[in-house]
Design a protein around this motif. Structure first.
Motif, PDB file in Angstrom:
ATOM      1  N   GLY A  93       4.034   6.352  -9.124  1.00 30.59           N
ATOM      2  CA  GLY A  93       4.625   7.129  -8.040  1.00 30.59           C
ATOM      3  C   GLY A  93       5.613   8.134  -8.607  1.00 30.59           C
ATOM      4  O   GLY A  93       6.752   7.785  -8.919  1.00 30.59           O
TER       5      GLY A  93
ATOM      6  N   ILE B 166       7.190   8.964   0.945  1.00 33.52           N
ATOM      7  CA  ILE B 166       6.379   7.752   1.007  1.00 33.52           C
ATOM      8  C   ILE B 166       5.474   7.739  -0.221  1.00 33.52           C
ATOM      9  O   ILE B 166       4.622   8.615  -0.395  1.00 33.52           O
ATOM     10  CB  ILE B 166       5.539   7.693   2.296  1.00 33.52           C
TER      11      ILE B 166
ATOM     12  N   GLN C 138       6.521  -0.403   2.597  1.00 35.13           N
ATOM     13  CA  GLN C 138       6.411   0.100   3.973  1.00 35.13           C
ATOM     14  C   GLN C 138       5.159  -0.399   4.678  1.00 35.13           C
ATOM     15  O   GLN C 138       5.175  -0.690   5.865  1.00 35.13           O
ATOM     16  CB  GLN C 138       6.423   1.633   3.958  1.00 35.13           C
ATOM     17  N   THR C 139       4.076  -0.467   3.940  1.00 37.03           N
ATOM     18  CA  THR C 139       2.832  -1.036   4.477  1.00 37.03           C
ATOM     19  C   THR C 139       2.229  -1.919   3.382  1.00 37.03           C
ATOM     20  O   THR C 139       2.551  -1.757   2.202  1.00 37.03           O
ATOM     21  CB  THR C 139       1.825   0.063   4.879  1.00 37.03           C
TER      22      THR C 139
ATOM     23  N   GLN D 100       2.545   6.333  -2.670  1.00 32.33           N
ATOM     24  CA  GLN D 100       1.273   5.625  -2.560  1.00 32.33           C
ATOM     25  C   GLN D 100       1.319   4.387  -3.433  1.00 32.33           C
ATOM     26  O   GLN D 100       1.618   4.457  -4.626  1.00 32.33           O
ATOM     27  CB  GLN D 100       0.122   6.525  -2.991  1.00 32.33           C
ATOM     28  N   GLY D 101       1.028   3.242  -2.849  1.00 35.83           N
ATOM     29  CA  GLY D 101       1.044   1.990  -3.585  1.00 35.83           C
ATOM     30  C   GLY D 101      -0.328   1.609  -4.096  1.00 35.83           C
ATOM     31  O   GLY D 101      -1.056   2.432  -4.647  1.00 35.83           O
TER      32      GLY D 101
ATOM     33  N   THR E 295       0.812  -1.215   0.000  1.00 34.09           N
ATOM     34  CA  THR E 295       0.000   0.000   0.000  1.00 34.09           C
ATOM     35  C   THR E 295       0.846   1.265   0.000  1.00 34.09           C
ATOM     36  O   THR E 295       0.386   2.309  -0.470  1.00 34.09           O
ATOM     37  CB  THR E 295      -0.948   0.012   1.213  1.00 34.09           C
ATOM     38  N   THR E 296       2.057   1.209   0.527  1.00 33.49           N
ATOM     39  CA  THR E 296       3.002   2.323   0.447  1.00 33.49           C
ATOM     40  C   THR E 296       4.407   1.750   0.313  1.00 33.49           C
ATOM     41  O   THR E 296       4.666   0.600   0.679  1.00 33.49           O
ATOM     42  CB  THR E 296       2.965   3.237   1.691  1.00 33.49           C
ATOM     43  N   TYR E 297       5.315   2.567  -0.204  1.00 38.36           N
ATOM     44  CA  TYR E 297       6.699   2.121  -0.362  1.00 38.36           C
ATOM     45  C   TYR E 297       7.632   3.322  -0.478  1.00 38.36           C
ATOM     46  O   TYR E 297       7.191   4.459  -0.744  1.00 38.36           O
ATOM     47  CB  TYR E 297       6.841   1.218  -1.593  1.00 38.36           C
ATOM     48  N   LYS E 298       8.908   3.088  -0.276  1.00 38.33           N
ATOM     49  CA  LYS E 298       9.957   4.070  -0.514  1.00 38.33           C
ATOM     50  C   LYS E 298      10.771   3.630  -1.734  1.00 38.33           C
ATOM     51  O   LYS E 298      10.764   2.450  -2.089  1.00 38.33           O
ATOM     52  CB  LYS E 298      10.894   4.192   0.695  1.00 38.33           C
TER      53      LYS E 298
END
Length: 241
Positions: free
Chosen positions: A207, A194, A223-224, A196-197, A170-173
């Protein structure tokens, strides 16, 4: 001694002391090697007049560079307004296969059916995504682009699971760099950005980077996530139609 003397005279000539050939030859041969039987014949003539100066080079014109930057800015704005341009023209080659399997790597893999090489955008083979061994912060998937490219964004999808499992990040770097040992996390406002995935298995989410970045290696750190940390991805070139 003979070699030292020659070196001194040559140095003098190089730094502006213009000794004529007669003096040099007479000193070296007659002064140091009188037994060789050589003689210098006459003095050198005068140097000819200097040649004409070359044409002056063109001065740097910043307007040309600014014009190129404006063109690039316009292309990026078009890409952001129309994602289809991005998907059709601007993907670096993870989806298409132009990036080989050997250039896809990861921190860990859940098993042989969830390797990094299966983490390609729109890939449905096997389990339909890359998934790490454990869902813990620090896991990553990476692509080696082969050479540095100007990059503007990444694109992600969830796992296309044959059994209907709902797995996506759902999120990533994002980290990138010209070597895989010196990667930098993309930042915004002085903090790690961060991205948005995904919120489902198949929808592509772009992204966008705050600014284009030159990268050879691009690494995504989930990340999530929803259910399990899995994803498919590609990379977006900054300079494209």
């Amino acid at each position: 001694m003979f070699k030292v003397f020659i070196a001194i005279h040559l140095a003098g000539m190089a730094y502006g002391y213009r000794q004529n050939v007669l003096d040099f030859c007479s000193t070296v041969i007659n002064g140091y090697r009188s037994d060789v039987g050589c003689e210098c014949m006459g003095k050198t003539g005068k140097s000819g007049p200097p040649g004409p100066k070359g044409d002056k080079g063109d001065e740097f014109d910043p307007s040309e560079l600014m014009s190129q930057l404006e063109v690039l800015k316009s292309k990026l704005e078009r890409m952001e307004r129309n994602p289809e341009i991005t998907f059709q023209y601007c993907l670096i080659g993870v989806k298409s296969g132009a990036i080989p399997d050997s250039s896809m790597s990861s921190s860990t893999d859940y098993n042989a059916r969830h390797l990094a090489k299966y983490g390609r955008l729109d890939r449905t083979l096997y389990a339909g995504a890359w998934c790490p061994l454990t869902t813990t912060i620090g896991q990553w998937i990476q692509v080696d682009l082969g050479s540095p490219h100007l990059i503007k964004a990444t694109v992600t999808q969830g796992r296309d699971s044959p059994n209907g499992s709902s797995d996506w990040a759902t999120t990533y770097k994002v980290a990138c760099g010209v070597t895989d040992t010196n990667l930098s996390i993309i930042t915004e406002g002085g903090k790690h950005k961060i991205f948005q995935g995904n919120s489902d298995q198949t929808t592509k989410v772009i992204g966008w980077f705050p600014e284009p970045v030159t990268c050879r290696y691009v690494r995504l750190y989930p990340q999530t996530w929803h259910t399990f940390m899995c994803l498919r991805m590609d990379v977006v070139k900054a300079n494209c139609p």
